[in-house]
Design a protein around this motif. Structure first.
Motif, PDB file in Angstrom:
ATOM      1  N   ASP A 120      88.172 -60.083  37.405  1.00 59.81           N
ATOM      2  CA  ASP A 120      87.710 -61.474  37.434  1.00 59.81           C
ATOM      3  C   ASP A 120      88.846 -62.480  37.342  1.00 59.81           C
ATOM      4  O   ASP A 120      88.591 -63.695  37.299  1.00 59.81           O
ATOM      5  CB  ASP A 120      86.723 -61.720  36.289  1.00 59.81           C
ATOM      6  N   LEU A 121      90.088 -62.009  37.290  1.00 57.96           N
ATOM      7  CA  LEU A 121      91.219 -62.926  37.258  1.00 57.96           C
ATOM      8  C   LEU A 121      91.221 -63.829  38.483  1.00 57.96           C
ATOM      9  O   LEU A 121      90.792 -63.440  39.572  1.00 57.96           O
ATOM     10  CB  LEU A 121      92.528 -62.147  37.192  1.00 57.96           C
ATOM     11  N   LYS A 122      91.752 -65.027  38.303  1.00 57.57           N
ATOM     12  CA  LYS A 122      91.834 -65.996  39.397  1.00 57.57           C
ATOM     13  C   LYS A 122      93.279 -66.473  39.557  1.00 57.57           C
ATOM     14  O   LYS A 122      94.011 -66.620  38.580  1.00 57.57           O
ATOM     15  CB  LYS A 122      90.945 -67.215  39.122  1.00 57.57           C
ATOM     16  N   ALA A 123      93.648 -66.686  40.796  1.00 60.00           N
ATOM     17  CA  ALA A 123      94.915 -67.361  41.087  1.00 60.00           C
ATOM     18  C   ALA A 123      94.599 -68.852  41.121  1.00 60.00           C
ATOM     19  O   ALA A 123      94.056 -69.349  42.100  1.00 60.00           O
ATOM     20  CB  ALA A 123      95.477 -66.888  42.423  1.00 60.00           C
ATOM     21  N   GLU A 124      94.924 -69.548  40.036  1.00 63.41           N
ATOM     22  CA  GLU A 124      94.517 -70.953  39.927  1.00 63.41           C
ATOM     23  C   GLU A 124      95.396 -71.870  40.756  1.00 63.41           C
ATOM     24  O   GLU A 124      94.910 -72.837  41.354  1.00 63.41           O
ATOM     25  CB  GLU A 124      94.522 -71.381  38.460  1.00 63.41           C
ATOM     26  N   GLN A 125      96.695 -71.591  40.770  1.00 60.12           N
ATOM     27  CA  GLN A 125      97.625 -72.358  41.604  1.00 60.12           C
ATOM     28  C   GLN A 125      98.611 -71.379  42.234  1.00 60.12           C
ATOM     29  O   GLN A 125      99.067 -70.445  41.573  1.00 60.12           O
ATOM     30  CB  GLN A 125      98.375 -73.412  40.779  1.00 60.12           C
ATOM     31  N   VAL A 126      98.933 -71.613  43.493  1.00 59.12           N
ATOM     32  CA  VAL A 126      99.810 -70.711  44.237  1.00 59.12           C
ATOM     33  C   VAL A 126     100.895 -71.538  44.922  1.00 59.12           C
ATOM     34  O   VAL A 126     100.598 -72.571  45.543  1.00 59.12           O
ATOM     35  CB  VAL A 126      99.015 -69.904  45.293  1.00 59.12           C
ATOM     36  N   PHE A 127     102.140 -71.073  44.794  1.00 59.66           N
ATOM     37  CA  PHE A 127     103.278 -71.805  45.355  1.00 59.66           C
ATOM     38  C   PHE A 127     104.096 -70.890  46.263  1.00 59.66           C
ATOM     39  O   PHE A 127     104.377 -69.744  45.916  1.00 59.66           O
ATOM     40  CB  PHE A 127     104.183 -72.327  44.233  1.00 59.66           C
ATOM     41  N   VAL A 128     104.465 -71.407  47.406  1.00 58.90           N
ATOM     42  CA  VAL A 128     105.362 -70.716  48.338  1.00 58.90           C
ATOM     43  C   VAL A 128     106.559 -71.627  48.571  1.00 58.90           C
ATOM     44  O   VAL A 128     106.413 -72.759  49.033  1.00 58.90           O
ATOM     45  CB  VAL A 128     104.669 -70.399  49.679  1.00 58.90           C
ATOM     46  N   GLY A 129     107.735 -71.146  48.220  1.00 61.73           N
ATOM     47  CA  GLY A 129     108.927 -71.970  48.360  1.00 61.73           C
ATOM     48  C   GLY A 129     108.834 -73.257  47.567  1.00 61.73           C
ATOM     49  O   GLY A 129     109.350 -74.303  47.992  1.00 61.73           O
ATOM     50  N   GLY A 130     108.185 -73.193  46.408  1.00 61.00           N
ATOM     51  CA  GLY A 130     108.069 -74.360  45.542  1.00 61.00           C
ATOM     52  C   GLY A 130     107.007 -75.356  45.956  1.00 61.00           C
ATOM     53  O   GLY A 130     106.789 -76.350  45.269  1.00 61.00           O
ATOM     54  N   LYS A 131     106.328 -75.099  47.054  1.00 63.46           N
ATOM     55  CA  LYS A 131     105.264 -76.000  47.518  1.00 63.46           C
ATOM     56  C   LYS A 131     103.901 -75.380  47.246  1.00 63.46           C
ATOM     57  O   LYS A 131     103.672 -74.203  47.536  1.00 63.46           O
ATOM     58  CB  LYS A 131     105.423 -76.288  49.011  1.00 63.46           C
ATOM     59  N   GLN A 132     103.006 -76.172  46.693  1.00 62.47           N
ATOM     60  CA  GLN A 132     101.690 -75.657  46.341  1.00 62.47           C
ATOM     61  C   GLN A 132     100.858 -75.435  47.602  1.00 62.47           C
ATOM     62  O   GLN A 132     100.696 -76.334  48.430  1.00 62.47           O
ATOM     63  CB  GLN A 132     100.969 -76.612  45.388  1.00 62.47           C
ATOM     64  N   VAL A 133     100.311 -74.223  47.739  1.00 64.63           N
ATOM     65  CA  VAL A 133      99.485 -73.888  48.904  1.00 64.63           C
ATOM     66  C   VAL A 133      98.044 -73.628  48.489  1.00 64.63           C
ATOM     67  O   VAL A 133      97.171 -73.456  49.324  1.00 64.63           O
ATOM     68  CB  VAL A 133     100.049 -72.664  49.653  1.00 64.63           C
ATOM     69  N   LYS A 134      97.812 -73.610  47.195  1.00 64.59           N
ATOM     70  CA  LYS A 134      96.442 -73.538  46.666  1.00 64.59           C
ATOM     71  C   LYS A 134      96.388 -74.271  45.326  1.00 64.59           C
ATOM     72  O   LYS A 134      97.267 -74.121  44.494  1.00 64.59           O
ATOM     73  CB  LYS A 134      95.987 -72.107  46.443  1.00 64.59           C
TER      74      LYS A 134
END
Length: 540
Positions: free
Chosen positions: A526-540
């Motif tokens: 049930d874990l969630k990826a709340e915020q996701v960053f690629v190269g320092g830029k938020q993609v989620k």
């Protein structure tokens, strides 16, 4: 005098402010698992120009850095961007455009879903994917008679969940030129009482593919972007696509260049003469978001469709051994050709016969060649005496959810002795020193948290079996996180740029809803990826 002291203090304050390094983003008050060589922890980090420039155990590294964008993580857990070491990224996107047959509990339900889909999306061809006869009460391949009656004039092609079998109707068979006399090496045209039933396993599937319409460019772009959205939803920042053709790789590259695709892709080139001639001569292609340096080869088929190549007959089908998709006499020549270049060879091997063929070949052609990191994709059933081949630098790339999906029927296929060498992730790790973990989506679900759960608990979502499936081969949480980050990066020759949160590496990271290393085992899925960053830029 008082004014002079005030001015001096103000000057010192301003000087202190000026000495701070300007960065793009600061994250603080976090529980960071860096996954560096010491598996150390930190509480704050700074990012500039897409890379980590500082990682600190301090509550806030704002004393040394300043940024317009700051994130108070509120004590949440941060891990490196997750890597799926074996998946079908483009295929996942295409699957969003066809009939979803995943989870069907009977052939009748398959037929109903096909009928409903076609009613809502009428077209001159019907494609679907996801059926698995092992989930049905009658665990046998279906016959296509009902499809023939429902769709006498429209080709219907329904792909099994593992991608290693089709169920097709008579119209599709006729278009492909397949009849009772057709023979194709490297697979099976399933027959009952001498008559084809519409099920094609492995190699014959290509005959149908050749006569089906191909997606146009708009559909291809839509597929890639939909797949990216799904991956970012779960914290995946790099995907290893296990088998792409040149046209798709070039499309991914073009979307990267114009900013319409952000996810990082490790592209395994599909083993075709055209692809080999182009890429082996051209050499490695590397950008910040695309890495093309491996060839994907199919050794055998899948266990669920009895296409995996076994040394002894299947325990539940007398006299049936499965089959090699790439003939044994071609494997070595192909390996020698790839070994003469800088490319990696990544070979699908499920059965114990296929595994030993690939392992022996790798060992032979790589003799005297250091650090080639060739992979066995799946390494699913390995004979006890063959595990030692992995000591020579060969990397097992495995998918933990395959164990928990197959555990209900795998022993029926393999028998009580052979099953002991199946899904043996811990033993593979002990021999090789590293394992790369993936999902094989869309064969399995996209979620890396299901991968994590299957790896450490080896249970399904209903807590079955009690105590876990063959727990001797479960991985620890630390080993699992490494397999989804730094070890996966290492398997891609990318450990110096990603896979851990360290200064100088790409700032790919995920803020999780809970601490993946301490959350109760049953709560991992049930874990969630709340915020996701690629190269320092938020993609989620």
């Amino acid at each position: 005098m008082k004014q002079s002291i005030t001015f001096l203090l103000l000057s010192l304050f301003l000087l202190g402010c000026d000495s701070k390094e300007e960065v793009d983003l600061i994250v603080y008050n976090a529980n960071i698992y860096t996954v560096d060589s010491g598996f150390s922890k930190a509480s704050s980090l700074a990012i500039k120009d897409g890379k980590f420039v500082a990682i600190s155990e301090k509550v806030n590294i704002g004393e040394s850095f300043s940024a317009d964008q700051k994130i108070d993580a509120g004590g949440k857990t941060i891990v490196p961007g997750l890597i799926d070491a074996h998946c079908h990224f483009y295929g996942l996107g295409l699957n969003q455009q066809v009939v979803d047959l995943v989870g069907t509990k009977s052939y009748d339900e398959v037929l109903q879903r096909v009928a409903d889909f076609h009613e809502k999306n009428p077209s001159n061809v019907i494609l679907g994917r996801g059926w698995d006869q092992n989930d049905w009460e009658v665990k046998e391949f279906p016959f296509n008679e009902a499809l023939n009656k429902m769709f006498p004039d429209i080709p219907v092609v329904l792909e099994r969940v593992d991608g290693h079998a089709y169920l097709v109707n008579h119209k599709a068979l006729k278009m492909a030129g397949i009849d009772n006399s057709t023979y194709v090496q490297g697979g099976e045209i399933v027959k009952e009482n001498g008559q084809i039933i519409g099920v094609l396993v492995d190699a014959p599937m290509a005959m149908v593919d050749a006569v089906m319409p191909q997606p146009n460019r708009v559909s291809q772009i839509q597929a890639l972007q939909e797949a990216e959205k799904l991956c970012f939803e779960y914290g995946l920042t790099t995907v290893n696509d296990a088998g792409l053709h040149r046209s798709t790789i070039e499309l991914i590259d073009s979307l990267h260049q114009v900013g319409d695709l952000s996810i990082r892709v490790y592209a395994m080139v599909s083993n075709t003469p055209e692809n080999l001639d182009y890429y082996l001569n051209k050499g490695i292609i590397k950008t910040d978001r695309l890495n093309v340096r491996s060839i994907k080869v199919y050794g055998d088929g899948a266990l669920g469709s009895r296409g995996a190549a076994l040394k002894a007959p299947y325990s539940d089908k007398e006299g049936h051994f499965g089959a090699m998709i790439t003939p044994v006499d071609q494997i070595e020549g192909l390996a020698e050709r790839i070994a003469a270049t800088d490319y990696q060879m990544n070979t699908h091997a499920i059965g114990d016969s296929a595994n030993v063929v690939i392992l022996r070949t790798y060992q032979k052609v790589l003799e005297g060649k250091a650090d080639r990191r060739w992979k066995v994709e799946h390494a699913q059933v390995v004979s006890e005496k063959d595990f030692d081949y992995f000591k020579s630098g060969i990397i097992p790339s495995v998918q933990p959810t395959h164990a928990t999906s197959d555990m209900y029927w795998a022993e029926d296929r393999l028998g009580p002795e052979r099953i002991k060498g199946a899904y043996a992730f811990k033993k593979l790790l002990e021999k090789s020193g590293t394992v790369a973990l993936g999902t094989d989506f869309p064969v399995e679900q996209v979620s890396p948290f299901l991968t994590f759960y299957a790896s450490v608990a080896r249970k399904d979502l209903d807590n079955y079996p009690e105590g876990g499936f063959q727990m001797v081969d479960a991985l620890s949480r630390e080993e699992t996180l490494k397999g989804m980050t730094i070890w996966a990066a290492h398997s891609n020759f990318e450990e110096d740029e990603k896979g851990s949160i360290e200064v100088g590496k790409m700032a790919d990271f995920v803020i999780l809803s809970e601490d993946i290393m301490t959350v109760p085992e049953q709560d991992i899925p049930d874990l969630k990826a709340e915020q996701v960053f690629v190269g320092g830029k938020q993609v989620k």
